[in-house]
Design a protein around this motif. Sequence first.
Motif, PDB file in Angstrom:
ATOM      1  N   UNK A 165       0.852  -1.191   0.000  1.00  0.00           N
ATOM      2  CA  UNK A 165       0.000   0.000   0.000  1.00  0.00           C
ATOM      3  C   UNK A 165       0.891   1.246   0.000  1.00  0.00           C
ATOM      4  N   UNK A 166       0.590   2.184  -0.905  1.00  0.00           N
ATOM      5  CA  UNK A 166       1.316   3.448  -0.949  1.00  0.00           C
ATOM      6  C   UNK A 166       0.602   4.456  -0.059  1.00  0.00           C
ATOM      7  N   UNK A 167       1.362   5.249   0.667  1.00  0.00           N
ATOM      8  CA  UNK A 167       0.777   6.294   1.506  1.00  0.00           C
ATOM      9  C   UNK A 167       1.353   7.627   1.063  1.00  0.00           C
ATOM     10  N   UNK A 168       0.489   8.575   0.791  1.00  0.00           N
ATOM     11  CA  UNK A 168       0.910   9.897   0.344  1.00  0.00           C
ATOM     12  C   UNK A 168       0.817  10.840   1.535  1.00  0.00           C
ATOM     13  N   UNK A 169       1.919  11.492   1.851  1.00  0.00           N
ATOM     14  CA  UNK A 169       1.960  12.364   3.018  1.00  0.00           C
ATOM     15  C   UNK A 169       2.508  13.726   2.606  1.00  0.00           C
ATOM     16  N   UNK A 170       1.924  14.784   3.117  1.00  0.00           N
ATOM     17  CA  UNK A 170       2.413  16.150   2.854  1.00  0.00           C
ATOM     18  C   UNK A 170       2.636  16.859   4.176  1.00  0.00           C
ATOM     19  N   UNK A 171       3.797  16.662   4.813  1.00  0.00           N
ATOM     20  CA  UNK A 171       4.065  17.338   6.088  1.00  0.00           C
ATOM     21  C   UNK A 171       4.060  18.855   5.907  1.00  0.00           C
ATOM     22  N   UNK A 172       3.959  19.561   6.989  1.00  0.00           N
ATOM     23  CA  UNK A 172       3.926  21.020   6.965  1.00  0.00           C
ATOM     24  C   UNK A 172       5.343  21.567   6.918  1.00  0.00           C
ATOM     25  N   UNK A 173       5.984  21.471   5.737  1.00  0.00           N
ATOM     26  CA  UNK A 173       7.355  21.948   5.589  1.00  0.00           C
ATOM     27  C   UNK A 173       7.390  23.457   5.669  1.00  0.00           C
ATOM     28  N   UNK A 178       8.510  20.211  -3.844  1.00  0.00           N
ATOM     29  CA  UNK A 178       9.123  19.010  -4.372  1.00  0.00           C
ATOM     30  C   UNK A 178       8.366  17.762  -3.974  1.00  0.00           C
ATOM     31  N   UNK A 179       7.930  17.690  -2.709  1.00  0.00           N
ATOM     32  CA  UNK A 179       7.163  16.536  -2.264  1.00  0.00           C
ATOM     33  C   UNK A 179       5.828  16.458  -2.982  1.00  0.00           C
ATOM     34  N   UNK A 180       5.187  17.615  -3.156  1.00  0.00           N
ATOM     35  CA  UNK A 180       3.911  17.634  -3.874  1.00  0.00           C
ATOM     36  C   UNK A 180       4.083  17.141  -5.300  1.00  0.00           C
ATOM     37  N   UNK A 207      -4.485  10.595  -0.728  1.00  0.00           N
ATOM     38  CA  UNK A 207      -3.624  11.746  -0.975  1.00  0.00           C
ATOM     39  C   UNK A 207      -4.344  13.042  -0.675  1.00  0.00           C
ATOM     40  N   UNK A 208      -5.583  13.143  -1.139  1.00  0.00           N
ATOM     41  CA  UNK A 208      -6.328  14.396  -1.012  1.00  0.00           C
ATOM     42  C   UNK A 208      -6.630  14.733   0.440  1.00  0.00           C
ATOM     43  N   UNK A 209      -6.611  13.739   1.320  1.00  0.00           N
ATOM     44  CA  UNK A 209      -6.863  14.021   2.720  1.00  0.00           C
ATOM     45  C   UNK A 209      -5.726  14.825   3.334  1.00  0.00           C
ATOM     46  N   UNK A 210      -4.545  14.754   2.730  1.00  0.00           N
ATOM     47  CA  UNK A 210      -3.402  15.483   3.274  1.00  0.00           C
ATOM     48  C   UNK A 210      -2.975  16.651   2.397  1.00  0.00           C
ATOM     49  N   UNK A 211      -3.391  16.677   1.137  1.00  0.00           N
ATOM     50  CA  UNK A 211      -3.045  17.771   0.235  1.00  0.00           C
ATOM     51  C   UNK A 211      -4.229  18.729   0.132  1.00  0.00           C
ATOM     52  N   UNK A 212      -4.058  19.942   0.611  1.00  0.00           N
ATOM     53  CA  UNK A 212      -5.119  20.930   0.514  1.00  0.00           C
ATOM     54  C   UNK A 212      -5.164  21.505  -0.899  1.00  0.00           C
ATOM     55  N   UNK A 213      -6.221  22.276  -1.180  1.00  0.00           N
ATOM     56  CA  UNK A 213      -6.302  22.936  -2.484  1.00  0.00           C
ATOM     57  C   UNK A 213      -5.112  23.872  -2.667  1.00  0.00           C
TER      58      UNK A 213
END
Length: 558
Positions: free
Chosen positions: A1-9, A17-19, A45-51
Amino acid sequence: MFIFVAPNYENTSAKVGLLQTNLLIINIMKRILTPLILAALFFTSCKTLTETDILNAQAAEEYLQPIRPGYEGRNPFWNKFAKKFIYAPAFDFPETEGASAYRFTVKPVKENPAAVWSFTADTPKAPLSPIWNEITPGDVVLTVEAIDSEGKTIATVGERKFLRDYPFSGPYHDAVRDYKDAARMAIYYIHMMPAVQSWKTQTIPDMGYDYNTYPCKIIGATVRNEVMVAREFPMLAEEAITMAKNAAAFLINMSHPEGSPLAFFPPTYYLDLRFSKEDWNQGKTMTLEACAAGHAFLDLYDYTGEQMYYDRALGIADTYLKLQREDGSYPIKIDFNTGEPVNEVGAMLHPLLNYILRLHNQYGLTKYDVITEKGEKWMDEIAVETFNMTGQFEDVNVMGLEPYENLTNCTAAPYASYLLNKETVSEKDLNNAIDLIRLSEDQFTFWDTTPNEYGLRMMATPCVFEQYKYQKPVDHSAHNVAMAFLDLYEETGDRLAFAKAKALIDNMTIVQNKGNGQMPTTWDFRTPYHDSNRSFWTNCTFAAVTALLRMDKITSEE
């Protein structure tokens, strides 16, 4: 399972770059996964990536595409005089005989051995796209070297210093007050200025406000402001309309009579204050300045229904019919008495084309469509095709300029808006408008700025510089670019265009003086001594007000 994460850099480039990596993974997965699994992954992915995150990534991707590069052959390389870039640039560096390839190296102006970005290409005119999003914002030096098949340097073919400017990277500060409230405060400030209040009893300008030396622009804006005051503050309507009529009376009294070469045209210059006193302005007029007075007369007619103002506006349009050359062009400056050109420079036609568009759309007039047909043709074949969207300011001498020496958003963005507001927007119109908007962002818009040695940011970002010859953030320029972005959004639904417009318009409410409602013309930080000389142009405030009201309308409807 792939997990997409977008920490608050905190680091924008790392975050982008992560996006981009996340989006790249999604694109790869499209080829190998079933739609059901892909949908589940994308939802995760969309749960962690805002508009905002997605728009930032979209912006970063778009910035890799150079703007109308000269190597395409459509226009020359236009960026000889450019000082900064948001979009990856390409330069007109010469090829070297015997070169196998070309090495591009970018370094900060302030030496930093750890910060060096490099790539090779088969031409010295290649864009910096391969490394563009890796370069830290700041002043940099690009060096391009011709190399042989073994990678040894044959010659240095080009060097260029410029600002690698900050990309759009939200979120930005939201508006600090309601858009309409901000607009009403700004027009009320103008209404209460002593020089504007003087129109209650006078039909000549109070020259204590010496910008009245530019009648079409400033007094025309005064008329429009007072009509808006009458609409927004009914209790002030009688007073405001009296002031508008008296200001309009001055424009009428100063205009040339019917039958003269410049019939119904008020002057660009009055008396000998500011740049009106320059010998290159004395007895001259900017050909397209009368459009500002025309809009003022139409606003007054719309409110009062008095025919004389409508007739004045049409009289101005009639004179433009007579002045248009066979190729559709107009001279940028003419003798105010004879109407004869005083130089060979062609005017950028967006003020006139927008004026004729108003006459067509609002009043159903088709008599002046020939101006549009011929004028559009000239603009498209000359100005837009060469990409030389040169400035035309009453206080800047246009003589002796090289092509591209004084590019400005004040030509590029309004013409983009014109193209996007046509009854039918062709694919060519849309593409040209996008190019012009990108130019206005790339060369004049600042989404952020590096603090100086004291840790102070010296301008209120996001903001927009006016022109190459006046490197200052101006509210009218923020209006130009924001309105063009809104036009693009309404034509295409591009949410990134809307986000950019909102960031600029929200900042209008932030820089506005919360104590008196004044909208400052320039958004740069100044010491007390220099701040005492800060200019204030009422026409610029009026432009900002129209952007605020438009954003109010759009957000109220959403």
